[in-house]
Write a protein that holds these residues in place. Structure first.
Motif, PDB file in Angstrom:
ATOM      1  N   ARG A 185       8.626   8.761   6.360  1.00 12.72           N
ATOM      2  CA  ARG A 185       9.597   8.939   7.440  1.00 12.72           C
ATOM      3  C   ARG A 185       9.428   7.839   8.478  1.00 12.72           C
ATOM      4  NH1 ARG A 185       8.707  14.961   9.448  1.00 12.72           N
ATOM      5  NH2 ARG A 185       6.553  14.189   9.341  1.00 12.72           N
ATOM      6  N   GLU A 186      10.515   7.208   8.836  1.00 12.77           N
ATOM      7  CA  GLU A 186      10.481   6.109   9.793  1.00 12.77           C
ATOM      8  C   GLU A 186       9.877   6.575  11.114  1.00 12.77           C
ATOM      9  OE1 GLU A 186      13.512   2.811  11.819  1.00 12.77           O
ATOM     10  OE2 GLU A 186      14.258   4.308  10.377  1.00 12.77           O
ATOM     11  N   GLY A 187       9.021   5.721  11.669  1.00 10.11           N
ATOM     12  CA  GLY A 187       8.365   6.024  12.930  1.00 10.11           C
ATOM     13  C   GLY A 187       6.925   6.458  12.779  1.00 10.11           C
ATOM     14  N   GLU A 188       6.491   6.792  11.562  1.00  9.24           N
ATOM     15  CA  GLU A 188       5.109   7.235  11.364  1.00  9.24           C
ATOM     16  C   GLU A 188       4.133   6.067  11.460  1.00  9.24           C
ATOM     17  OE1 GLU A 188       4.977   9.224   7.628  1.00  9.24           O
ATOM     18  OE2 GLU A 188       5.892  11.074   8.389  1.00  9.24           O
ATOM     19  N   ASP A 189       4.565   4.872  11.058  1.00 11.31           N
ATOM     20  CA  ASP A 189       3.709   3.683  11.116  1.00 11.31           C
ATOM     21  C   ASP A 189       4.579   2.504  11.541  1.00 11.31           C
ATOM     22  OD1 ASP A 189       2.154   1.419  10.698  1.00 11.31           O
ATOM     23  OD2 ASP A 189       1.172   2.226   8.909  1.00 11.31           O
ATOM     24  N   PRO A 190       4.432   2.035  12.796  1.00 13.45           N
ATOM     25  CA  PRO A 190       5.291   0.947  13.283  1.00 13.45           C
ATOM     26  C   PRO A 190       5.187  -0.333  12.444  1.00 13.45           C
ATOM     27  CG  PRO A 190       4.153   2.007  15.114  1.00 13.45           C
ATOM     28  CD  PRO A 190       3.550   2.566  13.857  1.00 13.45           C
ATOM     29  N   ILE A 191       3.972  -0.678  11.985  1.00 13.98           N
ATOM     30  CA  ILE A 191       3.809  -1.876  11.158  1.00 13.98           C
ATOM     31  C   ILE A 191       4.594  -1.723   9.860  1.00 13.98           C
ATOM     32  CG2 ILE A 191       2.165  -3.224   9.783  1.00 13.98           C
ATOM     33  CD1 ILE A 191       1.902  -3.920  12.607  1.00 13.98           C
ATOM     34  N   GLN A 219       0.807  -1.211   0.000  1.00 11.72           N
ATOM     35  CA  GLN A 219       0.000   0.000   0.000  1.00 11.72           C
ATOM     36  C   GLN A 219       0.849   1.274   0.000  1.00 11.72           C
ATOM     37  OE1 GLN A 219      -2.625  -0.325   3.355  1.00 11.72           O
ATOM     38  NE2 GLN A 219      -3.971  -1.823   2.363  1.00 11.72           N
ATOM     39  N   SER A 220       2.025   1.188   0.557  1.00 16.44           N
ATOM     40  CA  SER A 220       2.860   2.392   0.692  1.00 16.44           C
ATOM     41  C   SER A 220       4.133   2.321  -0.137  1.00 16.44           C
ATOM     42  CB  SER A 220       3.223   2.603   2.174  1.00 16.44           C
ATOM     43  OG  SER A 220       2.085   2.659   2.982  1.00 16.44           O
TER      44      SER A 220
END
Length: 461
Positions: A394-400, A383-384
């Protein structure tokens, strides 16, 4: 030897010393009209044009008043009014155990240059599927030799799956891998409309001696008549039923149902049926569904036919008629993607668009949890993906998604791995990858965003 003698006796007993004969009345395009056989010929019977210099066979398509319409196997060049035509009767097939390791055509004639003995019991090309209420249930999970099928898309005994792919995506190669790796007593392959050189290459180079030692190959190359190409998967299914009735587990592979449907279209239009489904006649749905229903679990006390039907889908259009019809009657579908093949991963299976309807029964609770976790991670990455590759995430915006990004290459590589150790070993390797994902997200995931109820590593410990 005894089996060959029994088959020879059966063939002699079926010989007809007297045959009904008619005369060619007219030739209309590809159809030959014959007078004098309307009282004795039946739809589907084989006919033979009696000319010593021009042998020609065909099939009865229509009966009208005192005329019979025959669709010949070859072009009608040289046919003239008044030529004699004899009725050969309904075609049958008499497979036997000595056919294993052989290459035959759709009528059971050898294509590999060696003599072939028929069996003692003739079988119809269009037999009925086992009674619905008397069929057994799907069996145990089968080892396939491929990690993706041993874990995420399991195949069980008696299951019927579809393999949907465009041309040049690796479909035939995957079928060959399944023919070599899937647990089965006998493998029956139907090669419909293949190029002539590919049949020999498939038999010698792809299957090899080890694969052919348990296989029967039925081939109708692209130059053969639509009658023969249409009959090819029917003949292969008839052979598979012969071994199934002996209590054996049979793996049936058909490449491809699309060419089977195209051959049926040519025959149906010649018989007067009008096209309706994007150029296909309405009867194509029944032809495909009836073929698929003949596979699967047999009646209780006999064997099973595990079937893989391949479909050529132009432009990955899963809604085109043949794909749509077949997908609705199968126990799972595997979609191959050209973009995946172009970046070099084989088999080029799109996991998120593929489904095995043997789940969740085919896996243990912990294995089902692992499968769900992998789909969750790969779905999050898919999806991303555009945003990630463009550097907009940016790392950390979505843990999954953070976990998916870290292990995506390992998961993608896992789908291309062989599985010599079987499903248990493949799941252990998959769990090692997921442990890494859990380690990456440890302490940063809220409880409701954790991967799996207790994590794959804990569940399988």
């Amino acid at each position: 030897m005894e089996e060959s003698i029994t088959g020879l006796r059966a063939r002699i007993a079926q010989m007809q010393p007297v045959k009904s004969v008619g005369r060619v009345q007219s030739v209309d395009g590809t159809t030959i009209w014959i007078r004098g056989l309307s009282e004795v010929a039946c739809i589907g019977d084989r006919l033979r044009l009696i000319r010593p210099d021009f042998p020609l066979e065909g099939e009865v398509l229509r009966i009208r008043d005192d005329m019979v319409a025959m669709l010949p196997d070859e072009a009608a060049d040289g046919v003239s009014k008044g030529d004699r035509v004899a009725v050969l009767g309904a075609p049958t097939l008499a497979p036997c155990d000595s056919w294993i390791g052989r290459v035959v055509d759709a009528y059971g004639r050898p294509l590999d240059g060696a003599p072939l003995s028929p069996g003692a019991v003739p079988r119809a090309f269009r037999s009925n599927p086992p009674p619905a209420a008397a069929r057994g249930r799907l069996g145990a999970r089968l080892a396939t030799g491929l990690s993706v099928f041993d874990t995420l898309l399991p195949i069980v005994q008696g299951q019927r799956i579809g393999l949907f792919a465009g041309s040049g995506v690796g479909k035939s190669r995957l079928l060959a891998n399944l023919a070599q790796g899937v647990e089965a007593d006998v493998v029956v392959l139907a090669l419909v409309g293949e190029r002539g050189r590919e049949v020999l290459d498939f038999v010698t180079s792809v299957l090899g001696e080890e694969g052919m030692a348990r296989s029967v190959v039925v081939a109708a190359t692209s130059d053969r008549s639509p009658l023969e190409r249409r009959r090819c998967p029917l003949a292969a299914m008839t052979i598979a039923e012969h071994f199934r009735d002996q209590g054996k587990h049979v793996l049936y592979l058909a490449d491809s149902i699309t060419r089977f449907a195209e051959a049926h279209r040519e025959v149906a239009i010649a018989s007067g049926e009008m096209p309706a489904l994007r150029g296909h006649p309405p009867s194509v749905a029944h032809q495909i569904m009836r073929l698929a229903e003949r596979a699967g679990p047999g009646e209780r006390g006999v064997g099973d036919i595990t079937a893989v039907f391949s479909v050529l889908v132009a432009g990955s259009d899963m809604d085109e008629p043949v794909a749509d019809i077949l997908r609705g009657v199968l126990d799972g579908h595997v979609v191959m993607d050209r973009k995946i093949a172009e970046r070099g991963r084989f088999p080029a299976i799109d996991l998120l668009r593929s489904v095995s309807r043997s789940l969740p029964e085919a896996a243990s609770p912990s294995e089902n949890e692992t499968i769900q976790t992998v789909r969750q991670l790969m779905g999050a990455y898919a999806q991303s993906e555009t945003m990630v590759r463009a550097g907009l995430y940016r790392e950390g915006e979505d843990p999954i998604l953070d976990q998916a990004i870290k292990i995506w290459s390992e998961l993608d590589s896992f789908l291309a791995l062989s599985s010599p150790g079987g499903p248990e070993d493949a799941f252990q390797r998959l769990d090692l990858i997921l442990r890494k994902a859990n380690a990456i997200g440890a302490g940063r995931l809220p409880a409701n965003r954790a991967i799996g109820a207790s994590g794959p590593a804990t569940a399988r410990a």
